[in-house]
Design a protein around this motif. Structure first.
Motif, PDB file in Angstrom:
ATOM      1  N   PRO A  16       0.838  -1.216   0.000  1.00  0.00           N
ATOM      2  CA  PRO A  16       0.000   0.000   0.000  1.00  0.00           C
ATOM      3  C   PRO A  16       0.863   1.252   0.000  1.00  0.00           C
ATOM      4  N   VAL A  17       0.566   2.145  -0.913  1.00  0.00           N
ATOM      5  CA  VAL A  17       1.320   3.395  -1.025  1.00  0.00           C
ATOM      6  C   VAL A  17       0.794   4.384   0.000  1.00  0.00           C
ATOM      7  N   THR A  18       1.700   5.004   0.728  1.00  0.00           N
ATOM      8  CA  THR A  18       1.307   5.963   1.756  1.00  0.00           C
ATOM      9  C   THR A  18       1.624   7.405   1.385  1.00  0.00           C
ATOM     10  N   ALA A  19       2.576   7.609   0.449  1.00  0.00           N
ATOM     11  CA  ALA A  19       2.957   8.984   0.110  1.00  0.00           C
ATOM     12  C   ALA A  19       3.465   9.054  -1.327  1.00  0.00           C
ATOM     13  N   ILE A  20       3.133  10.168  -1.989  1.00  0.00           N
ATOM     14  CA  ILE A  20       3.640  10.468  -3.326  1.00  0.00           C
ATOM     15  C   ILE A  20       4.172  11.892  -3.301  1.00  0.00           C
ATOM     16  N   ASP A  21       5.467  12.031  -3.543  1.00  0.00           N
ATOM     17  CA  ASP A  21       6.107  13.339  -3.570  1.00  0.00           C
ATOM     18  C   ASP A  21       6.441  13.665  -5.031  1.00  0.00           C
ATOM     19  N   TRP A  22       5.765  14.679  -5.581  1.00  0.00           N
ATOM     20  CA  TRP A  22       5.991  15.052  -6.973  1.00  0.00           C
ATOM     21  C   TRP A  22       6.582  16.475  -7.060  1.00  0.00           C
ATOM     22  N   SER A  23       7.305  16.852  -5.996  1.00  0.00           N
ATOM     23  CA  SER A  23       7.870  18.201  -5.945  1.00  0.00           C
ATOM     24  C   SER A  23       9.164  18.326  -6.740  1.00  0.00           C
ATOM     25  N   GLY A  24       9.864  17.228  -6.975  1.00  0.00           N
ATOM     26  CA  GLY A  24      11.145  17.286  -7.654  1.00  0.00           C
ATOM     27  C   GLY A  24      11.048  16.943  -9.127  1.00  0.00           C
ATOM     28  N   THR A  30       6.222   6.131  -1.879  1.00  0.00           N
ATOM     29  CA  THR A  30       6.647   5.470  -0.650  1.00  0.00           C
ATOM     30  C   THR A  30       5.632   4.436  -0.186  1.00  0.00           C
ATOM     31  N   THR A  31       6.154   3.261   0.187  1.00  0.00           N
ATOM     32  CA  THR A  31       5.390   2.226   0.878  1.00  0.00           C
ATOM     33  C   THR A  31       6.163   1.859   2.142  1.00  0.00           C
ATOM     34  N   ALA A  32       5.627   0.936   2.924  1.00  0.00           N
ATOM     35  CA  ALA A  32       6.325   0.509   4.138  1.00  0.00           C
ATOM     36  C   ALA A  32       7.660  -0.141   3.820  1.00  0.00           C
ATOM     37  N   ALA A  33       7.808  -0.646   2.588  1.00  0.00           N
ATOM     38  CA  ALA A  33       9.040  -1.335   2.208  1.00  0.00           C
ATOM     39  C   ALA A  33      10.108  -0.395   1.676  1.00  0.00           C
ATOM     40  N   GLY A  34       9.792   0.865   1.457  1.00  0.00           N
ATOM     41  CA  GLY A  34      10.788   1.791   0.942  1.00  0.00           C
ATOM     42  C   GLY A  34      10.198   2.763  -0.057  1.00  0.00           C
ATOM     43  N   THR A  35      11.077   3.470  -0.766  1.00  0.00           N
ATOM     44  CA  THR A  35      10.667   4.491  -1.723  1.00  0.00           C
ATOM     45  C   THR A  35      11.241   4.191  -3.097  1.00  0.00           C
ATOM     46  N   LEU A  36      10.405   4.330  -4.109  1.00  0.00           N
ATOM     47  CA  LEU A  36      10.809   4.201  -5.504  1.00  0.00           C
ATOM     48  C   LEU A  36      10.633   5.550  -6.188  1.00  0.00           C
ATOM     49  N   ARG A  37      11.463   5.815  -7.187  1.00  0.00           N
ATOM     50  CA  ARG A  37      11.353   7.061  -7.949  1.00  0.00           C
ATOM     51  C   ARG A  37      11.211   6.735  -9.429  1.00  0.00           C
ATOM     52  N   ALA A  38      10.484   7.601 -10.120  1.00  0.00           N
ATOM     53  CA  ALA A  38      10.249   7.394 -11.550  1.00  0.00           C
ATOM     54  C   ALA A  38       9.967   8.738 -12.211  1.00  0.00           C
ATOM     55  N   GLY A  69     -12.587   6.452  -3.608  1.00  0.00           N
ATOM     56  CA  GLY A  69     -12.790   6.344  -2.166  1.00  0.00           C
ATOM     57  C   GLY A  69     -11.497   6.370  -1.379  1.00  0.00           C
ATOM     58  N   VAL A  70     -10.450   5.769  -1.921  1.00  0.00           N
ATOM     59  CA  VAL A  70      -9.147   5.756  -1.252  1.00  0.00           C
ATOM     60  C   VAL A  70      -8.530   7.145  -1.283  1.00  0.00           C
ATOM     61  N   LEU A  71      -8.620   7.824  -2.421  1.00  0.00           N
ATOM     62  CA  LEU A  71      -8.087   9.180  -2.517  1.00  0.00           C
ATOM     63  C   LEU A  71      -8.804  10.123  -1.557  1.00  0.00           C
ATOM     64  N   LYS A  72     -10.119  10.009  -1.470  1.00  0.00           N
ATOM     65  CA  LYS A  72     -10.886  10.906  -0.605  1.00  0.00           C
ATOM     66  C   LYS A  72     -10.640  10.621   0.878  1.00  0.00           C
ATOM     67  N   ALA A  73     -10.268   9.384   1.185  1.00  0.00           N
ATOM     68  CA  ALA A  73      -9.995   9.024   2.577  1.00  0.00           C
ATOM     69  C   ALA A  73      -8.642   9.534   3.042  1.00  0.00           C
ATOM     70  N   GLY A  74      -7.830  10.065   2.119  1.00  0.00           N
ATOM     71  CA  GLY A  74      -6.518  10.586   2.493  1.00  0.00           C
ATOM     72  C   GLY A  74      -5.499   9.505   2.785  1.00  0.00           C
ATOM     73  N   ALA A  75      -5.717   8.308   2.245  1.00  0.00           N
ATOM     74  CA  ALA A  75      -4.788   7.208   2.511  1.00  0.00           C
ATOM     75  C   ALA A  75      -3.421   7.458   1.893  1.00  0.00           C
ATOM     76  N   ILE A  76      -3.357   8.278   0.847  1.00  0.00           N
ATOM     77  CA  ILE A  76      -2.095   8.629   0.206  1.00  0.00           C
ATOM     78  C   ILE A  76      -1.841  10.120   0.418  1.00  0.00           C
ATOM     79  N   ARG A  77      -0.697  10.456   0.978  1.00  0.00           N
ATOM     80  CA  ARG A  77      -0.336  11.863   1.199  1.00  0.00           C
ATOM     81  C   ARG A  77       0.433  12.377  -0.024  1.00  0.00           C
ATOM     82  N   PHE A  78      -0.074  13.444  -0.624  1.00  0.00           N
ATOM     83  CA  PHE A  78       0.563  14.038  -1.799  1.00  0.00           C
ATOM     84  C   PHE A  78       1.370  15.267  -1.387  1.00  0.00           C
ATOM     85  N   THR A  79       2.604  15.352  -1.876  1.00  0.00           N
ATOM     86  CA  THR A  79       3.467  16.508  -1.638  1.00  0.00           C
ATOM     87  C   THR A  79       4.001  17.033  -2.975  1.00  0.00           C
TER      88      THR A  79
END
Length: 429
Positions: free
Chosen positions: A213-221, A227-235, A245-255
């Motif tokens: 499960p993805v917990t954070a997406i940083d698109w500032s760079g 990011t997931t519990a196992a680490g971070t990937l970049r692309a 429903g998942v987006l509205k629940a705030g399950a993924i934090r966008f930066t």
């Protein structure tokens, strides 16, 4: 699980500590995510798919927990003449016959057979309801379905409610009539071997990481960090196919946070609660396979039962809207008690002894869906198109919610995933 799903799983559940950065990350291994990844790979892009669940398919899921398999989520290849799954199934030699209703359809009121006069009035009502919804002038204002049908009267109003609850999965006051008019129609095909199994098989060969499960997406760079519990990937880019429903629940934090225009579109789309409850039943009580029993006595407890579909020893109940939400929140034990009570009233007290365990994948309370599929609220019929717009040249939101007239279907999700993938494939990596 089919061999295709197994092949996809071989990529492993954990993110390698120093994985080579892919060109694209796709979040979600449902129909949209799988379709996007397949198209990107065909375009020569490297792609990793991160899936929160421990299985493939998302809301397209063939459940075999009771023994006889049934599709707990998407079931029909809707508008099959142009649905991509018709061709995919043909390529994979998977049979998809035309949908056919069971041998009989019986209406009930509080567990008792509905009088002939009431049945006749219901049959006549559906034609009038369809005519009004198809021809409503919504140019000046996007009304709710309930408002379009507001003058039907006490006899026809419950019929209208039943149609929306068992097709859209939502109360008619919360459905945009303009969006409803937009939905595509056509032939319905079924997948006897399981729609969910077909989707999982199509994923063969993809690099899919389960239980991530993805917990954070940083698109500032310059690249997107996921990011997931196992680490971070970049692309270079990311396609997000998780349900609204998942987006509205705030399950993924966008930066940074998603643009206001995107957030406003999300606010205008809800999630329906079309729900299936499967009950194992070995005794047939002389009922022909595929018979439908429909409890239509009260708008607050509408439920349709498909008895012994495919001549299998299960009964599947279908409900939607607030009734389905209440059952989902109450849990499988309460849901089983209610449907056994109702079926015992319809069939006879002996049914209780034949009723076995229940399977209840309640989409409304599932943290990876929070509902069955997207529903545009009144006044927000344009939200789907806005949600599909790229964000910062790096993020694409794609799925059935962004599929326009194909919304609420696995076919629409697939088309939306392909559209996003085509745009991403044009980016310089």
């Amino acid at each position: 699980m089919g061999s295709g799903a197994l092949a996809a799983n071989l990529a492993g559940d954990l993110l390698p500590a120093r994985a080579a950065e892919p060109d694209v990350i796709v979040i979600g291994a449902g129909a949209a995510g799988i379709a996007a990844a397949k198209q990107l790979r065909a375009a020569g892009r490297s792609v990793i798919v991160l899936e929160a669940r421990g299985r493939l398919g998302g809301r397209t899921f063939t459940d075999s927990s009771l023994g006889p398999p049934y599709d707990a989520g998407a079931m029909f290849i809707h508008w099959a003449e142009r649905n991509p799954w018709t061709e995919i199934a043909r390529e994979l030699s998977v049979a998809t016959p035309n949908e056919s209703w069971g041998s009989s359809f019986q209406l009930f009121q509080s567990g008792n057979p509905m009088p002939a006069g009431d049945r006749a009035r219901r049959r006549g009502a559906f034609g009038e309801i369809d005519r009004r919804l198809d021809n409503a002038d919504l140019e000046a204002r996007d009304l709710s379905v309930a408002e379009v049908l507001s003058d039907l009267g006490p006899d026809l109003a419950p019929v209208a409610a039943s149609g929306m609850l068992l097709s859209i999965g939502e109360e008619s006051a919360r459905i945009s009539a303009r969006d409803y008019q937009r939905l595509w129609a056509g032939e319905d095909y079924v997948v006897p071997s399981g729609y969910g199994n077909l989707v999982a098989r199509y994923a063969e060969g993809l690099d899919i990481r389960l239980n991530q499960p993805v917990t954070a997406i940083d698109w500032s760079g310059s690249r997107v960090a996921v990011t997931t519990a196992a680490g971070t990937l970049r692309a270079r880019a990311c396609i997000v196919t998780v349900p609204v429903g998942v987006l509205k629940a705030g399950a993924i934090r966008f930066t940074p946070q998603l643009p206001a225009r995107t957030r406003d579109a999300l606010a205008g789309i809800g999630m329906g609660a079309l729900t299936k409850i499967a009950l194992k039943v070995d005794e047939r009580f002389g009922i022909a396979p595929g018979t439908t029993y429909f409890e239509a006595g009260a708008a607050t407890r509408l439920i349709s039962f498909d008895l012994f579909p495919g001549d299998q020893g299960i009964v599947i109940g279908y409900c939607g809207g607030d009734f389905a939400r209440d059952l989902s929140t109450a849990g499988p034990d309460v849901a089983r008690e209610q449907i056994v009570d109702l079926l015992a009233a319809m069939i006879g007290g002996e049914f209780r002894k034949a009723a076995g365990p229940v399977s209840f994948p309640a989409w409304w309370t599932d943290p990876f869906s929070h509902g069955s599929y997207s529903v545009c609220m009144p006044g927000h019929a344009g939200a789907r198109d806005i949600l599909a717009e790229p964000v910062g040249g790096k993020l694409w939101l794609a799925g059935e919610a962004t599929a326009g007239g194909g919304a609420m279907t696995a076919g629409g999700a697939t088309l939306a995933g392909r559209t996003a993938a085509a745009a991403v494939a044009r980016l310089k990596v």
